[in-house]
Scaffold this active site. Structure first.
Site, PDB file in Angstrom:
ATOM      1  N   HIS A  17       0.838  -1.205   0.000  1.00 41.38           N
ATOM      2  CA  HIS A  17       0.000   0.000   0.000  1.00 41.38           C
ATOM      3  C   HIS A  17       0.874   1.257   0.000  1.00 41.38           C
ATOM      4  O   HIS A  17       0.648   2.196  -0.750  1.00 41.38           O
ATOM      5  CB  HIS A  17      -0.859   0.069   1.271  1.00 41.38           C
ATOM      6  CG  HIS A  17      -1.911  -0.976   1.418  1.00 41.38           C
ATOM      7  ND1 HIS A  17      -2.106  -1.665   2.591  1.00 41.38           N
ATOM      8  CD2 HIS A  17      -2.850  -1.450   0.556  1.00 41.38           C
ATOM      9  CE1 HIS A  17      -3.125  -2.495   2.460  1.00 41.38           C
ATOM     10  NE2 HIS A  17      -3.583  -2.409   1.226  1.00 41.38           N
ATOM     11  N   ARG A  91      -2.007  -5.954  -8.578  1.00 40.99           N
ATOM     12  CA  ARG A  91      -1.057  -7.043  -8.340  1.00 40.99           C
ATOM     13  C   ARG A  91      -1.145  -8.128  -9.389  1.00 40.99           C
ATOM     14  O   ARG A  91      -0.192  -8.866  -9.607  1.00 40.99           O
ATOM     15  CB  ARG A  91      -1.337  -7.674  -6.968  1.00 40.99           C
ATOM     16  CG  ARG A  91      -0.965  -6.825  -5.799  1.00 40.99           C
ATOM     17  CD  ARG A  91      -1.618  -7.299  -4.535  1.00 40.99           C
ATOM     18  NE  ARG A  91      -3.047  -7.082  -4.571  1.00 40.99           N
ATOM     19  CZ  ARG A  91      -3.872  -7.268  -3.560  1.00 40.99           C
ATOM     20  NH1 ARG A  91      -3.411  -7.734  -2.417  1.00 40.99           N
ATOM     21  NH2 ARG A  91      -5.153  -7.019  -3.672  1.00 40.99           N
ATOM     22  N   SER A 128      -3.273  -7.646   3.046  1.00 45.86           N
ATOM     23  CA  SER A 128      -3.468  -7.534   4.501  1.00 45.86           C
ATOM     24  C   SER A 128      -3.859  -8.888   5.077  1.00 45.86           C
ATOM     25  O   SER A 128      -3.432  -9.255   6.182  1.00 45.86           O
ATOM     26  CB  SER A 128      -4.556  -6.504   4.811  1.00 45.86           C
ATOM     27  OG  SER A 128      -4.176  -5.236   4.338  1.00 45.86           O
TER      28      SER A 128
HETATM   29  N1  COD Z   1       0.684  -3.768  -3.911  1.00 48.69           N
HETATM   30  C1  COD Z   1       0.080  -2.690  -4.467  1.00 48.69           C
HETATM   31  N2  COD Z   1      -1.188  -2.295  -4.201  1.00 48.69           N
HETATM   32  C2  COD Z   1      -1.875  -3.039  -3.338  1.00 48.69           C
HETATM   33  C3  COD Z   1      -1.331  -4.184  -2.712  1.00 48.69           C
HETATM   34  C4  COD Z   1       0.022  -4.546  -3.037  1.00 48.69           C
HETATM   35  N3  COD Z   1       0.625  -5.617  -2.509  1.00 48.69           N
HETATM   36  N4  COD Z   1      -2.259  -4.713  -1.910  1.00 48.69           N
HETATM   37  C5  COD Z   1      -3.348  -3.927  -2.021  1.00 48.69           C
HETATM   38  N5  COD Z   1      -3.123  -2.921  -2.889  1.00 48.69           N
HETATM   39  C6  COD Z   1      -4.013  -1.814  -3.270  1.00 48.69           C
HETATM   40  C7  COD Z   1      -5.177  -2.221  -4.121  1.00 48.69           C
HETATM   41  O1  COD Z   1      -5.317  -1.242  -5.110  1.00 48.69           O
HETATM   42  C8  COD Z   1      -6.385  -2.101  -3.223  1.00 48.69           C
HETATM   43  O2  COD Z   1      -7.486  -1.617  -3.914  1.00 48.69           O
HETATM   44  C9  COD Z   1      -5.931  -1.043  -2.218  1.00 48.69           C
HETATM   45  O3  COD Z   1      -4.520  -1.243  -2.109  1.00 48.69           O
HETATM   46  C10 COD Z   1      -6.543  -1.218  -0.851  1.00 48.69           C
HETATM   47  O4  COD Z   1      -6.375  -2.542  -0.410  1.00 48.69           O
HETATM   48  P1  COD Z   1      -7.203  -3.075   0.840  1.00 48.69           P
HETATM   49  O5  COD Z   1      -7.108  -4.542   0.864  1.00 48.69           O
HETATM   50  O6  COD Z   1      -6.845  -2.328   2.065  1.00 48.69           O
HETATM   51  O7  COD Z   1      -8.663  -2.569   0.506  1.00 48.69           O
HETATM   52  P2  COD Z   1     -10.000  -3.290   0.136  1.00 48.69           P
HETATM   53  O8  COD Z   1      -9.857  -4.137  -1.079  1.00 48.69           O
HETATM   54  O9  COD Z   1     -10.582  -3.900   1.347  1.00 48.69           O
HETATM   55  O10 COD Z   1     -10.823  -1.923  -0.201  1.00 48.69           O
HETATM   56  C11 COD Z   1     -11.851  -1.927  -1.041  1.00 48.69           C
HETATM   57  C12 COD Z   1     -12.369  -0.514  -1.332  1.00 48.69           C
HETATM   58  C13 COD Z   1     -12.744   0.252  -0.074  1.00 48.69           C
HETATM   59  C14 COD Z   1     -11.307   0.282  -2.057  1.00 48.69           C
HETATM   60  C15 COD Z   1     -13.591  -0.777  -2.240  1.00 48.69           C
HETATM   61  O11 COD Z   1     -14.454  -1.668  -1.609  1.00 48.69           O
HETATM   62  C16 COD Z   1     -14.339   0.458  -2.618  1.00 48.69           C
HETATM   63  O12 COD Z   1     -13.936   1.159  -3.518  1.00 48.69           O
HETATM   64  N6  COD Z   1     -15.458   0.720  -1.906  1.00 48.69           N
HETATM   65  C17 COD Z   1     -16.262   1.890  -2.118  1.00 48.69           C
HETATM   66  C18 COD Z   1     -17.761   1.569  -2.125  1.00 48.69           C
HETATM   67  C19 COD Z   1     -18.320   1.863  -3.481  1.00 48.69           C
HETATM   68  O13 COD Z   1     -18.289   2.975  -3.967  1.00 48.69           O
HETATM   69  N7  COD Z   1     -18.835   0.810  -4.135  1.00 48.69           N
HETATM   70  C20 COD Z   1     -19.293   0.888  -5.487  1.00 48.69           C
HETATM   71  C21 COD Z   1     -18.153   0.596  -6.431  1.00 48.69           C
HETATM   72  S1  COD Z   1     -18.526   1.015  -8.094  1.00 48.69           S
END
Ligand code: COD
Length: 162
Positions: A17, A91, A128
């Site tokens: 992240h 990823r 995570s």
């Molecule tokens: N390397 C690079 N980037 C990474 C890595 C890695 N190893 N791991 C994760 N990421 C990035 C990804 O882009 C990911 O999207 C972001 O980090 C956040 O990761 P997480 O796991 O903390 O987050 P999630 O997947 O739980 O979060 C989801 C969101 C909150 C981003 C998603 O649900 C969302 O956009 N929700 C909004 C609600 C909404 O508007 N819904 C309608 C959609 S059209």
């Protein structure tokens, strides 16, 4: 001002992240790290802890703001905050398959673009979920998470719902 958002659960924030957030900060004037809460999800860390870990880790980087984002549409949040781009790390092709429809929907809903940054090779495998599993089984995750996260993981608190 060109403002972007990096949304996520950040439960907890990890080096994959952080690498994407730092690169986003090089592309935009301001990057909001939007820490999400979803009642349907079971989190390891409270919203307060997830915000604290992100703030402690990102304090030295300029142009980054960490704030909570509610349960509503991300597109609406972007419209209200004058955000022109959502930045996501990719990823794998499965990340892309998951993200592409959301990117299109978000653009159609509010005009916000999604910018995909390829994940750094060293962190391609990081999530995570995997970090929590490895740490929970006694593995060393110090290469993958910042100190403030490692400290809390070692404290070994029980799961939270918020
Ligand atoms: N390397 C690079 N980037 C990474 C890595 C890695 N190893 N791991 C994760 N990421 C990035 C990804 O882009 C990911 O999207 C972001 O980090 C956040 O990761 P997480 O796991 O903390 O987050 P999630 O997947 O739980 O979060 C989801 C969101 C909150 C981003 C998603 O649900 C969302 O956009 N929700 C909004 C609600 C909404 O508007 N819904 C309608 C959609 S059209």
């Amino acid at each position: 001002m060109r403002r972007a958002v990096c949304p996520g659960s950040f439960d907890p924030i990890h080096n994959g992240h952080l690498e994407v957030i730092a690169r986003a900060a090089g592309l935009f004037d301001e990057v909001i790290v939007a820490v999400s809460t979803n009642q349907a999800k079971k989190y390891r860390f409270t919203l307060t802890e997830r915000l604290e870990m992100a703030r402690e880790t990102l304090a030295s980087l300029k142009g980054i703001v960490v704030e909570p984002v509610g349960e509503g549409l991300l597109a609406e949040y972007c419209r209200q905050r004058g955000v022109s781009a959502i930045v996501k790390g990719l990823r794998s092709s499965s990340d892309f398959d998951y993200e592409l429809p959301m990117a299109t929907m978000n653009r159609q809903l509010s005009g916000v673009e999604t910018v995909f940054l390829p994940a750094e090779a060293h962190y391609l495998h990081l999530s995570s979920t995997l970090i929590k599993e490895v740490a929970g089984l006694g593995g060393n995750v110090s290469d993958y998470v910042p100190r403030s996260v490692q400290r809390r993981m070692l404290a070994g608190e029980p799961p939270h719902n918020q």
